[in-house]
Write a protein that holds these residues in place. Structure first.
Motif, PDB file in Angstrom:
ATOM      1  N   UNK A  61      -3.117 -73.078 -10.290  1.00  0.00           N
ATOM      2  CA  UNK A  61      -1.831 -72.804  -9.698  1.00  0.00           C
ATOM      3  C   UNK A  61      -1.977 -72.811  -8.176  1.00  0.00           C
ATOM      4  N   UNK A  62      -1.064 -73.513  -7.512  1.00  0.00           N
ATOM      5  CA  UNK A  62      -1.131 -73.573  -6.059  1.00  0.00           C
ATOM      6  C   UNK A  62      -0.367 -72.407  -5.448  1.00  0.00           C
ATOM      7  N   UNK A  63      -0.825 -71.966  -4.304  1.00  0.00           N
ATOM      8  CA  UNK A  63      -0.145 -70.858  -3.635  1.00  0.00           C
ATOM      9  C   UNK A  63       1.029 -71.404  -2.823  1.00  0.00           C
ATOM     10  N   UNK A  64       2.065 -70.579  -2.654  1.00  0.00           N
ATOM     11  CA  UNK A  64       3.230 -71.035  -1.883  1.00  0.00           C
ATOM     12  C   UNK A  64       2.856 -71.251  -0.421  1.00  0.00           C
ATOM     13  N   UNK A  65       3.567 -72.149   0.251  1.00  0.00           N
ATOM     14  CA  UNK A  65       3.257 -72.415   1.657  1.00  0.00           C
ATOM     15  C   UNK A  65       3.524 -71.191   2.524  1.00  0.00           C
ATOM     16  N   UNK A  66       2.874 -71.156   3.685  1.00  0.00           N
ATOM     17  CA  UNK A  66       3.093 -70.062   4.631  1.00  0.00           C
ATOM     18  C   UNK A  66       4.564 -70.026   5.027  1.00  0.00           C
ATOM     19  N   UNK A  67       5.096 -68.820   5.137  1.00  0.00           N
ATOM     20  CA  UNK A  67       6.486 -68.664   5.550  1.00  0.00           C
ATOM     21  C   UNK A  67       7.490 -68.858   4.432  1.00  0.00           C
ATOM     22  N   UNK A  68       7.005 -69.064   3.212  1.00  0.00           N
ATOM     23  CA  UNK A  68       7.884 -69.318   2.066  1.00  0.00           C
ATOM     24  C   UNK A  68       8.833 -68.146   1.854  1.00  0.00           C
ATOM     25  N   UNK A  69       8.290 -66.923   1.761  1.00  0.00           N
ATOM     26  CA  UNK A  69       9.140 -65.744   1.591  1.00  0.00           C
ATOM     27  C   UNK A  69      10.083 -65.573   2.783  1.00  0.00           C
ATOM     28  N   UNK A  70       9.560 -65.771   3.974  1.00  0.00           N
ATOM     29  CA  UNK A  70      10.354 -65.614   5.188  1.00  0.00           C
ATOM     30  C   UNK A  70      11.514 -66.602   5.209  1.00  0.00           C
ATOM     31  N   UNK A  71      11.268 -67.831   4.803  1.00  0.00           N
ATOM     32  CA  UNK A  71      12.327 -68.845   4.773  1.00  0.00           C
ATOM     33  C   UNK A  71      13.407 -68.454   3.778  1.00  0.00           C
ATOM     34  N   UNK A  72      13.009 -67.936   2.623  1.00  0.00           N
ATOM     35  CA  UNK A  72      13.983 -67.514   1.622  1.00  0.00           C
ATOM     36  C   UNK A  72      14.778 -66.303   2.101  1.00  0.00           C
ATOM     37  N   UNK A  73      14.119 -65.355   2.731  1.00  0.00           N
ATOM     38  CA  UNK A  73      14.827 -64.180   3.260  1.00  0.00           C
ATOM     39  C   UNK A  73      15.855 -64.625   4.288  1.00  0.00           C
ATOM     40  N   UNK A  74      15.479 -65.537   5.173  1.00  0.00           N
ATOM     41  CA  UNK A  74      16.404 -66.039   6.197  1.00  0.00           C
ATOM     42  C   UNK A  74      17.583 -66.765   5.552  1.00  0.00           C
ATOM     43  N   UNK A  75      17.310 -67.553   4.517  1.00  0.00           N
ATOM     44  CA  UNK A  75      18.386 -68.277   3.824  1.00  0.00           C
ATOM     45  C   UNK A  75      19.351 -67.303   3.152  1.00  0.00           C
ATOM     46  N   UNK A  76      18.822 -66.296   2.483  1.00  0.00           N
ATOM     47  CA  UNK A  76      19.686 -65.305   1.833  1.00  0.00           C
ATOM     48  C   UNK A  76      20.492 -64.518   2.865  1.00  0.00           C
ATOM     49  N   UNK A  77      19.866 -64.193   3.993  1.00  0.00           N
ATOM     50  CA  UNK A  77      20.588 -63.476   5.054  1.00  0.00           C
ATOM     51  C   UNK A  77      21.735 -64.322   5.593  1.00  0.00           C
ATOM     52  N   UNK A  78      21.512 -65.614   5.768  1.00  0.00           N
ATOM     53  CA  UNK A  78      22.566 -66.508   6.252  1.00  0.00           C
ATOM     54  C   UNK A  78      23.716 -66.571   5.245  1.00  0.00           C
ATOM     55  N   UNK A  79      23.383 -66.624   3.972  1.00  0.00           N
ATOM     56  CA  UNK A  79      24.419 -66.659   2.938  1.00  0.00           C
ATOM     57  C   UNK A  79      25.182 -65.336   2.887  1.00  0.00           C
ATOM     58  N   UNK A  80      24.483 -64.232   3.094  1.00  0.00           N
ATOM     59  CA  UNK A  80      25.139 -62.930   3.112  1.00  0.00           C
ATOM     60  C   UNK A  80      26.068 -62.798   4.319  1.00  0.00           C
ATOM     61  N   UNK A  81      25.672 -63.328   5.453  1.00  0.00           N
ATOM     62  CA  UNK A  81      26.541 -63.311   6.637  1.00  0.00           C
ATOM     63  C   UNK A  81      27.804 -64.134   6.392  1.00  0.00           C
ATOM     64  N   UNK A  82      27.648 -65.259   5.726  1.00  0.00           N
ATOM     65  CA  UNK A  82      28.806 -66.081   5.384  1.00  0.00           C
ATOM     66  C   UNK A  82      29.745 -65.308   4.460  1.00  0.00           C
TER      67      UNK A  82
END
Length: 110
Positions: free
Chosen positions: A1-22
């Motif tokens: 199993x490959x590990x997720x790329x660096x910043x993967x969680x951070x990118x998802x948190x930022x995406x969810x925050x943007x959707x929540x702001x919308x």
């Protein structure tokens, strides 16, 4: 199993925050729609980042709540638009009746 790329969680948190702001902005528009008739409205559009990858399991509950919130807002927007269409039809009908009506005077002094 490959590990997720660096910043993967951070990118998802930022995406969810943007959707929540919308979603926050849509809620504000719905809450204040009567006073915003003359205020300019800037449309908000969410564009997911490229290469986001699968949702981290730790963010699944937050994402589910956000999806439900968006569905609720969609339902509220649909109701608000239907109400606006109904009001527009009524105003149009009243305007037509006022334009098409001919004043009639009846003299009862006989």
């Amino acid at each position: 199993m490959t590990s997720p790329p660096d910043g993967w969680d951070t990118a998802w948190v930022a995406a969810l925050e943007a959707m929540e702001l919308e979603a926050d902005e849509v809620e504000q528009l719905l809450r204040h729609r009567d006073v915003l008739e003359t205020a300019p409205v800037t449309p908000v559009t969410f564009t997911p980042p490229d290469g986001l990858g699968p949702l981290p399991l730790a963010l699944a509950d937050r994402a589910r709540r956000l999806v439900q919130r968006q569905l609720d807002l969609s339902r509220e927007l649909t109701i608000a638009m239907a109400g606006n269409r109904q009001q527009a039809r009524l105003v149009g009908r009243l305007h037509r009746e006022a334009v098409d009506s001919v004043p009639v005077f009846l003299d009862n002094r006989s």
